[in-house]
Enzyme design. Structure first.
Site, PDB file in Angstrom:
ATOM      1  N   SER A  50       0.868  -1.179   0.000  1.00  0.00           N
ATOM      2  CA  SER A  50       0.000   0.000   0.000  1.00  0.00           C
ATOM      3  C   SER A  50       0.903   1.226   0.000  1.00  0.00           C
ATOM      4  CB  SER A  50      -0.904  -0.002   1.237  1.00  0.00           C
ATOM      5  OG  SER A  50      -1.815  -1.070   1.182  1.00  0.00           O
ATOM      6  N   LYS A 110      -7.275   1.678  -2.738  1.00  0.00           N
ATOM      7  CA  LYS A 110      -6.887   1.351  -1.369  1.00  0.00           C
ATOM      8  C   LYS A 110      -6.913   2.589  -0.480  1.00  0.00           C
ATOM      9  CE  LYS A 110      -5.370  -0.811   2.244  1.00  0.00           C
ATOM     10  NZ  LYS A 110      -4.137  -1.598   2.328  1.00  0.00           N
ATOM     11  N   LYS A 137      -0.151   5.857   8.226  1.00  0.00           N
ATOM     12  CA  LYS A 137       0.628   6.026   6.991  1.00  0.00           C
ATOM     13  C   LYS A 137      -0.288   6.135   5.777  1.00  0.00           C
ATOM     14  CE  LYS A 137       1.589   2.850   4.406  1.00  0.00           C
ATOM     15  NZ  LYS A 137       1.859   1.676   3.578  1.00  0.00           N
TER      16      LYS A 137
END
Length: 238
Positions: free
Chosen positions: A33, A108, A176
């Site tokens: 990701s 995502k 993050k």
């Protein structure tokens, strides 16, 4: 699957990286990701070598991985996706080709925005109920039959009530992902105000030693501000 964008770049294009040994016709699949912007650059550099690049981040956490029930969001050329899909099907329950290179990462990031904001909403609702003197477990049970129901209310709401914050999906990783969302928003000239709030709540958890707790532990940041913990007796009963 690697932790962050610089890690992927190093593995692909650093000294003795994967790109050095690529021959035409190969396909690289990155299930990390990472930044959609960087992903598009990586895909272009790989395409110069006559190879395909699929970005295929996942959602579903540890439970989904163990049960081969991940949701896999894929960006890249359709033919490359179709060639690799049988492998994705071994890992995921929902495998979707979203679009060109970088589209999997965009999906995502969108997923992580929605998940974070839903966790925040569930945490606020249950915390309000608890401090107002209601049984948060019964409130959760009552509202799971209505429009507010969700998998996050079902799973993470229970974690908040039972105080079971073992990963799961760690706060530092979700933090993050929200940083990627905010960076992307800046590049697009748009605002994500609620996402920024969720990112700050995660940052408060990290600052208080919760970086490796499950992301449902975002509720702890709200509890600190409320001076109340879900399940604790309300102030009038003390």
């Amino acid at each position: 699957m690697l932790p962050d964008t610089p890690d992927v770049e190093t593995v692909l294009f650093g000294a003795d990286g994967v790109a050095e040994s690529l021959s035409a016709g190969k396909t690289i699949v990155d299930m990390s990701s990472i930044s959609p912007i960087a992903t598009r650059d990586f895909a272009a550099r790989v395409a110069e070598k006559g190879c395909d690049y699929l970005d295929a981040p996942v959602s579903g956490g540890e439970v989904g991985a163990k049960n081969a029930a991940l949701s896999i969001m894929v960006g890249g050329k359709v033919k490359a996706f179709e060639r690799v899909k049988p492998l994705f099907d071994l890992m995921g329950k929902t495998v979707t080709h979203v679009g060109e290179a970088g589209a999997g990462q965009v999906a995502k990031v969108a997923n992580q925005i929605i998940v974070a904001l839903t966790i925040e909403a569930v945490a606020e609702g249950l915390l309000f109920a608890s401090k107002a003197g209601a049984d948060p477990a019964k409130v959760r049970q009552a509202i799971t039959g209505g429009l507010a129901t969700s998998r996050i209310l079902e799973l993470h709401g229970e974690r908040m009530i039972k105080r079971t914050f073992d990963p799961g999906f760690r706060i530092r990783l979700h933090q993050k992902d929200l940083n990627l969302a905010l960076e992307g928003a800046r590049s697009l000239g748009m605002a994500l105000p609620a996402t920024a709030l969720a990112q700050q709540l995660f940052s408060a958890c990290v600052a208080n030693g919760g970086a490796d707790a499950d992301h449902s532990a975002m509720v702890r940041a709200l509890e600190l501000m409320a001076g109340h913990e879900i399940g604790e007796a309300p102030p009038t009963e003390r």
